[in-house]
Design an enzyme around this catalytic site. Structure first.
Site, PDB file in Angstrom:
ATOM      1  N   HIS A 136      40.453 -52.281  -2.698  1.00  0.00           N
ATOM      2  CA  HIS A 136      40.783 -51.065  -3.442  1.00  0.00           C
ATOM      3  C   HIS A 136      42.296 -50.845  -3.266  1.00  0.00           C
ATOM      4  O   HIS A 136      42.868 -51.249  -2.252  1.00  0.00           O
ATOM      5  CB  HIS A 136      39.988 -49.913  -2.803  1.00  0.00           C
ATOM      6  CG  HIS A 136      40.104 -48.585  -3.484  1.00  0.00           C
ATOM      7  ND1 HIS A 136      41.203 -47.770  -3.337  1.00  0.00           N
ATOM      8  CD2 HIS A 136      39.240 -47.908  -4.298  1.00  0.00           C
ATOM      9  CE1 HIS A 136      41.005 -46.653  -4.025  1.00  0.00           C
ATOM     10  NE2 HIS A 136      39.822 -46.714  -4.615  1.00  0.00           N
ATOM     11  N   ASP A 213      37.893 -51.448   6.024  1.00  0.00           N
ATOM     12  CA  ASP A 213      37.748 -50.302   5.135  1.00  0.00           C
ATOM     13  C   ASP A 213      36.260 -50.169   4.810  1.00  0.00           C
ATOM     14  O   ASP A 213      35.715 -50.950   4.034  1.00  0.00           O
ATOM     15  CB  ASP A 213      38.599 -50.536   3.872  1.00  0.00           C
ATOM     16  CG  ASP A 213      38.322 -49.505   2.780  1.00  0.00           C
ATOM     17  OD1 ASP A 213      37.482 -48.612   2.990  1.00  0.00           O
ATOM     18  OD2 ASP A 213      38.953 -49.612   1.711  1.00  0.00           O
ATOM     19  N   GLN A 216      32.811 -48.147   1.290  1.00  0.00           N
ATOM     20  CA  GLN A 216      31.608 -48.433   0.495  1.00  0.00           C
ATOM     21  C   GLN A 216      30.490 -49.013   1.366  1.00  0.00           C
ATOM     22  O   GLN A 216      29.529 -49.567   0.832  1.00  0.00           O
ATOM     23  CB  GLN A 216      31.947 -49.431  -0.624  1.00  0.00           C
ATOM     24  CG  GLN A 216      32.948 -48.934  -1.635  1.00  0.00           C
ATOM     25  CD  GLN A 216      32.390 -47.843  -2.543  1.00  0.00           C
ATOM     26  OE1 GLN A 216      31.175 -47.641  -2.641  1.00  0.00           O
ATOM     27  NE2 GLN A 216      33.285 -47.116  -3.193  1.00  0.00           N
ATOM     28  N   LYS A 239      31.786 -39.975   0.058  1.00  0.00           N
ATOM     29  CA  LYS A 239      30.886 -41.053  -0.391  1.00  0.00           C
ATOM     30  C   LYS A 239      29.672 -41.151   0.538  1.00  0.00           C
ATOM     31  O   LYS A 239      28.794 -41.976   0.347  1.00  0.00           O
ATOM     32  CB  LYS A 239      31.634 -42.393  -0.402  1.00  0.00           C
ATOM     33  CG  LYS A 239      32.828 -42.433  -1.378  1.00  0.00           C
ATOM     34  CD  LYS A 239      33.438 -43.798  -1.421  1.00  0.00           C
ATOM     35  CE  LYS A 239      34.864 -43.818  -1.943  1.00  0.00           C
ATOM     36  NZ  LYS A 239      34.982 -43.597  -3.380  1.00  0.00           N
ATOM     37  N   CYS A 377      40.281 -48.642  -9.418  1.00  0.00           N
ATOM     38  CA  CYS A 377      41.369 -48.745  -8.417  1.00  0.00           C
ATOM     39  C   CYS A 377      41.332 -50.111  -7.738  1.00  0.00           C
ATOM     40  O   CYS A 377      41.570 -50.213  -6.533  1.00  0.00           O
ATOM     41  CB  CYS A 377      41.280 -47.632  -7.381  1.00  0.00           C
ATOM     42  SG  CYS A 377      41.534 -46.012  -8.061  1.00  0.00           S
TER      43      CYS A 377
HETATM   44  C1  PLP Z   1      36.632 -49.625  -0.818  1.00  0.00           C
HETATM   45  C2  PLP Z   1      37.360 -48.321  -1.018  1.00  0.00           C
HETATM   46  N1  PLP Z   1      38.433 -48.054  -0.264  1.00  0.00           N
HETATM   47  C3  PLP Z   1      39.099 -46.899  -0.406  1.00  0.00           C
HETATM   48  C4  PLP Z   1      38.714 -45.938  -1.301  1.00  0.00           C
HETATM   49  C5  PLP Z   1      39.480 -44.651  -1.398  1.00  0.00           C
HETATM   50  O1  PLP Z   1      38.671 -43.566  -1.025  1.00  0.00           O
HETATM   51  P1  PLP Z   1      39.290 -42.114  -0.914  1.00  0.00           P
HETATM   52  O2  PLP Z   1      39.760 -41.769  -2.303  1.00  0.00           O
HETATM   53  O3  PLP Z   1      38.185 -41.249  -0.452  1.00  0.00           O
HETATM   54  O4  PLP Z   1      40.418 -42.194   0.043  1.00  0.00           O
HETATM   55  C6  PLP Z   1      37.612 -46.178  -2.122  1.00  0.00           C
HETATM   56  C7  PLP Z   1      37.198 -45.206  -3.148  1.00  0.00           C
HETATM   57  O5  PLP Z   1      36.580 -45.543  -4.121  1.00  0.00           O
HETATM   58  C8  PLP Z   1      36.916 -47.400  -1.963  1.00  0.00           C
HETATM   59  O6  PLP Z   1      35.838 -47.671  -2.710  1.00  0.00           O
END
Ligand code: PLP
Length: 419
Positions: A136, A213, A216, A239, A377
């Protein structure tokens, strides 16, 4: 196969989904275009059960005050509830100590904290950081910013046509200059579950710390940071059936102690004078200013809720949804699924003929089916497959086979409309 047949052949109908759905008022209350809502955008944000909403209301009604600095009862109550939430997260991730849990505002904030805190302490000119093609933007841009600042270099693990990381290439990317690895546990765009245990072991064989990270992942499968032995693990509350504005960073105490603070201000200090400031102990060193108090407490309630449902049972139910939805979508002419890795979470990215995903998403909305469309993203993933965007259905444990049927019927209708 229809939903009824899938249910019959299911070996483990262990979740009482209808009963659980009753906990989520929004699933019953919203009827866009007069159709029942099929909420399949959980990868972007999941919904909140009444238990979490109630915890927020209780906090605001009976417990709210600023924390850590007050001697009055309300402040003590709020402080206790906030620190209790930290222990709930500690147990959820099986972290060794509660001081290894830092509250942030989201996973993006957690990654930026590490990029700055670790980066400014340990990354220099010519050093290398490894990420993957599946990230992401939140796990790309902070590292690019750091590389630009320090004269360091970003290296990227490639993926194959199924959206699986090429592990051989990962191994080959390590050099004497590698200083950090950051990798997503589960791809938000394709659903690929990365072999993080192996990746952590490989990084450690090279003496390199690694961050995962988990944005998900934590809502789909049990995560044990001690068993994984990762150095950092991050996730986001919204999430995980919690509120927005709250994120988590787990870091091994050793690393957190060695890192520079990210933001300066109140609460992250022990003493301040114009000559010298002494920083607070971890985790407070990384929690400058008034933190997201109610959000942290509600996240604790969300974790309690998820643990009550059971992550093992959640994973099993979502896998059934994934298998059934994949099979049914594949049966439609012209539907292409992106992301066919063997290990996959319940996320399906797809393209319908030559119809732009935004049109697909808009028309599905008229059928009451909420999905996400766009690059998610994760533009490098889209570039890898030579497409601008996908339509993405992402499932949670409260989704049903009937909602999969609604998705498939709506996609078939879109196809018909476009001829
Ligand atoms: C794998 C991953 N990393 C980071 C993020 C960013 O999440 P946040 O906007 O809550 O910081 C997302 C959001 O979709 C994501 O799916």
């Amino acid at each position: 196969m229809t939903a009824a047949n899938a249910a019959k052949t299911s070996p483990m109908p262990t979740l009482d989904v209808e009963r659980l759905r009753a906990d989520f008022p929004i699933l019953a209350n919203v009827h866009p275009h007069g159709k029942p809502l099929a909420y399949l955008d959980n990868g972007a944000s999941s919904q909140m059960p009444q238990q979490v909403i109630d915890r927020l209301v209780h906090y605001q009604t009976h417990e709210h005050a600023n924390i850590h600095r007050g001697v009055h009862t309300l402040s003590e109550t709020a402080t206790k509830a906030y620190e209790n939430a930290r222990r709930q997260v500690q147990r959820f991730l099986n972290a060794r100590e509660d001081r290894e849990i830092v509250f942030t505002s989201n996973v993006t904030d957690s990654i930026n904290l590490v990029a700055h805190g670790f980066g400014r302490a340990f990354i220099g000119e010519g050093d290398e950081i490894i990420i993957t093609h599946l990230e992401h933007h939140a796990n790309i841009v902070p590292w690019q910013m750091l590389c630009e600042d320090r004269g360091a270099k970003l290296k990227v693990v490639p993926i194959d046509d199924t959206g699986t990381l090429i592990l051989d290439q990962y191994q080959r990317l390590f050099s004497a200059r590698t200083k950090f690895v950051s990798v997503t546990h589960v791809s938000n765009a394709l659903g690929t579950i990365n072999p993080v245990e192996e990746m952590i072991a490989i990084a450690h064989r090279h003496g390199v710390p690694i961050m995962i990270d988990g944005a998900q992942a934590v809502q789909h499968m049990p995560v044990d940071v001690q068993a994984l032995d990762c150095d950092f693990y991050a996730f986001t509350g919204h999430k995980l059936f919690g509120p927005t504005g709250i994120g988590v960073l787990y870091g091994k105490a050793d690393w957190l102690n060695k890192m520079k603070p990210f933001r300066g201000g109140g609460d992250m200090i022990l003493s301040v004078s114009f000559e010298k400031t002494t920083y607070n102990a971890i985790p407070f060193k990384f929690e400058a200013g008034t933190p997201p108090i109610s959000q942290a407490i509600a996240l604790g309630a969300a974790i309690e809720y998820v643990q009550g449902v059971g992550l093992g049972r959640i994973a099993a139910h979502e896998h059934e949804l994934l298998v059934y939805a994949t099979e049914r979508l594949r049966s439609l002419d012209g539907v292409r699924i992106y992301g066919t890795a063997k290990e996959k979470a319940a996320v399906i990215s797809f393209y319908v003929g030559k119809i732009h995903p935004h049109d697909v998403g808009t028309l599905l909305n008229e059928e009451g089916v909420a999905i996400r469309t766009g690059h998610h993203c994760a533009q490098p993933v889209m570039q890898r497959f030579g497409i601008p965007a996908t339509a993405r259905a992402s499932f949670a444990f409260y989704n049903t086979m009937e909602e999969v049927d609604a998705l498939v019927a709506a996609v078939a209708k879109v196809q018909k409309l476009f001829g």
